[in-house]
Scaffold this motif. Structure first.
Motif, PDB file in Angstrom:
ATOM      1  N   VAL A  59       0.843  -1.201   0.000  1.00  0.00           N
ATOM      2  CA  VAL A  59       0.000   0.000   0.000  1.00  0.00           C
ATOM      3  C   VAL A  59       0.873   1.244   0.000  1.00  0.00           C
ATOM      4  O   VAL A  59       0.683   2.160  -0.805  1.00  0.00           O
ATOM      5  N   VAL A  60       1.848   1.284   0.879  1.00  0.00           N
ATOM      6  CA  VAL A  60       2.725   2.458   0.967  1.00  0.00           C
ATOM      7  C   VAL A  60       3.475   2.678  -0.337  1.00  0.00           C
ATOM      8  O   VAL A  60       3.642   3.808  -0.792  1.00  0.00           O
ATOM      9  N   GLU A  61       3.896   1.600  -0.965  1.00  0.00           N
ATOM     10  CA  GLU A  61       4.661   1.698  -2.210  1.00  0.00           C
ATOM     11  C   GLU A  61       3.774   1.796  -3.451  1.00  0.00           C
ATOM     12  O   GLU A  61       4.280   1.800  -4.569  1.00  0.00           O
ATOM     13  N   ASP A  62       2.455   1.855  -3.276  1.00  0.00           N
ATOM     14  CA  ASP A  62       1.510   2.002  -4.392  1.00  0.00           C
ATOM     15  C   ASP A  62       1.623   0.887  -5.419  1.00  0.00           C
ATOM     16  O   ASP A  62       1.485   1.101  -6.628  1.00  0.00           O
ATOM     17  N   LYS A  63       1.840  -0.325  -4.959  1.00  0.00           N
ATOM     18  CA  LYS A  63       2.017  -1.462  -5.862  1.00  0.00           C
ATOM     19  C   LYS A  63       0.847  -1.618  -6.838  1.00  0.00           C
ATOM     20  O   LYS A  63       1.052  -1.807  -8.033  1.00  0.00           O
ATOM     21  N   ALA A  64      -0.367  -1.513  -6.335  1.00  0.00           N
ATOM     22  CA  ALA A  64      -1.540  -1.706  -7.204  1.00  0.00           C
ATOM     23  C   ALA A  64      -1.605  -0.644  -8.297  1.00  0.00           C
ATOM     24  O   ALA A  64      -1.960  -0.948  -9.442  1.00  0.00           O
ATOM     25  N   LEU A  65      -1.256   0.596  -7.969  1.00  0.00           N
ATOM     26  CA  LEU A  65      -1.293   1.656  -8.983  1.00  0.00           C
ATOM     27  C   LEU A  65      -0.226   1.439 -10.043  1.00  0.00           C
ATOM     28  O   LEU A  65      -0.472   1.614 -11.238  1.00  0.00           O
ATOM     29  N   TYR A  66       0.976   1.037  -9.619  1.00  0.00           N
ATOM     30  CA  TYR A  66       2.028   0.766 -10.605  1.00  0.00           C
ATOM     31  C   TYR A  66       1.665  -0.431 -11.479  1.00  0.00           C
ATOM     32  O   TYR A  66       1.941  -0.436 -12.687  1.00  0.00           O
ATOM     33  N   GLU A  67       1.024  -1.433 -10.909  1.00  0.00           N
ATOM     34  CA  GLU A  67       0.570  -2.574 -11.712  1.00  0.00           C
ATOM     35  C   GLU A  67      -0.486  -2.141 -12.724  1.00  0.00           C
ATOM     36  O   GLU A  67      -0.492  -2.607 -13.867  1.00  0.00           O
ATOM     37  N   GLU A  68      -1.367  -1.242 -12.318  1.00  0.00           N
ATOM     38  CA  GLU A  68      -2.393  -0.731 -13.239  1.00  0.00           C
ATOM     39  C   GLU A  68      -1.755   0.076 -14.368  1.00  0.00           C
ATOM     40  O   GLU A  68      -2.176  -0.018 -15.524  1.00  0.00           O
ATOM     41  N   ILE A  69      -0.725   0.845 -14.057  1.00  0.00           N
ATOM     42  CA  ILE A  69      -0.011   1.596 -15.101  1.00  0.00           C
ATOM     43  C   ILE A  69       0.571   0.628 -16.127  1.00  0.00           C
ATOM     44  O   ILE A  69       0.449   0.837 -17.334  1.00  0.00           O
ATOM     45  N   GLU A  70       1.191  -0.447 -15.657  1.00  0.00           N
ATOM     46  CA  GLU A  70       1.739  -1.464 -16.570  1.00  0.00           C
ATOM     47  C   GLU A  70       0.625  -2.093 -17.405  1.00  0.00           C
ATOM     48  O   GLU A  70       0.767  -2.272 -18.604  1.00  0.00           O
ATOM     49  N   ARG A  71      -0.488  -2.429 -16.753  1.00  0.00           N
ATOM     50  CA  ARG A  71      -1.606  -3.061 -17.463  1.00  0.00           C
ATOM     51  C   ARG A  71      -2.147  -2.142 -18.554  1.00  0.00           C
ATOM     52  O   ARG A  71      -2.567  -2.593 -19.611  1.00  0.00           O
ATOM     53  N   LEU A  72      -2.100  -0.839 -18.296  1.00  0.00           N
ATOM     54  CA  LEU A  72      -2.608   0.132 -19.272  1.00  0.00           C
ATOM     55  C   LEU A  72      -1.559   0.499 -20.323  1.00  0.00           C
ATOM     56  O   LEU A  72      -1.802   1.349 -21.173  1.00  0.00           O
ATOM     57  N   GLY A  73      -0.402  -0.136 -20.268  1.00  0.00           N
ATOM     58  CA  GLY A  73       0.614   0.080 -21.296  1.00  0.00           C
ATOM     59  C   GLY A  73       1.693   1.077 -20.940  1.00  0.00           C
ATOM     60  O   GLY A  73       2.516   1.439 -21.786  1.00  0.00           O
ATOM     61  N   GLY A  74       1.728   1.517 -19.697  1.00  0.00           N
ATOM     62  CA  GLY A  74       2.753   2.468 -19.276  1.00  0.00           C
ATOM     63  C   GLY A  74       3.999   1.769 -18.759  1.00  0.00           C
ATOM     64  O   GLY A  74       4.000   0.572 -18.512  1.00  0.00           O
ATOM     65  N   ASN A  75       5.050   2.531 -18.596  1.00  0.00           N
ATOM     66  CA  ASN A  75       6.311   2.004 -18.084  1.00  0.00           C
ATOM     67  C   ASN A  75       6.430   2.420 -16.615  1.00  0.00           C
ATOM     68  O   ASN A  75       6.963   3.481 -16.298  1.00  0.00           O
ATOM     69  N   ALA A  76       5.930   1.563 -15.729  1.00  0.00           N
ATOM     70  CA  ALA A  76       5.887   1.891 -14.302  1.00  0.00           C
ATOM     71  C   ALA A  76       7.278   2.115 -13.723  1.00  0.00           C
ATOM     72  O   ALA A  76       7.480   3.028 -12.922  1.00  0.00           O
ATOM     73  N   LYS A  77       8.230   1.313 -14.135  1.00  0.00           N
ATOM     74  CA  LYS A  77       9.590   1.447 -13.606  1.00  0.00           C
ATOM     75  C   LYS A  77      10.174   2.816 -13.940  1.00  0.00           C
ATOM     76  O   LYS A  77      10.744   3.497 -13.089  1.00  0.00           O
ATOM     77  N   LYS A  78       9.994   3.231 -15.172  1.00  0.00           N
ATOM     78  CA  LYS A  78      10.521   4.526 -15.602  1.00  0.00           C
ATOM     79  C   LYS A  78       9.803   5.676 -14.875  1.00  0.00           C
ATOM     80  O   LYS A  78      10.438   6.638 -14.442  1.00  0.00           O
TER      81      LYS A  78
END
Length: 106
Positions: A59-78
């Motif tokens: 939750v603190v690291e926003d894992k779910a939001l970063y996973e959603e960014i990846e699912r939507l085609g974004g580069n979460a790591k970048k």
């Protein structure tokens, strides 16, 4: 806490920093806590004990939001490394990406 409860402390924090993200972890039934928390009109998340340490870290690291960014085609790591966005910015980014995807899929 002897003089203030968590809601009072959250209200004080939000007076000083209205954009502050707050995470409540309470032994009270989640529904009992959510209504007063909503009255603060802020970015507050509520979890009922017991909560695993792993869940709290995610939750603190926003894992779910970063996973959603990846699912939507974004580069979460970048995004994480180059922008280091706040929780609110991440939520706005995900919402914008969802709207764009919906617009182009219809």
């Amino acid at each position: 806490m002897p003089k203030k409860d968590g809601l009072m402390v959250a209200a004080d924090i939000l007076k000083l920093a209205p954009e502050q993200r707050i995470i409540f972890v309470s032994a009270y039934v989640k529904e009992f806590v959510e209504k007063p928390v909503r009255q603060l009109k802020a970015d507050i998340e509520v979890f009922q004990k017991p909560v695993s340490p792993r869940t709290l870290v995610e939750v603190v690291e926003d894992k779910a939001l970063y996973e959603e960014i990846e699912r939507l085609g974004g580069n979460a790591k970048k995004i994480r490394e180059e922008m280091n966005p706040t929780h609110r910015q991440l939520k706005q980014l995900v919402e914008s990406m969802r709207k764009l995807r919906a617009k182009y899929e219809s």
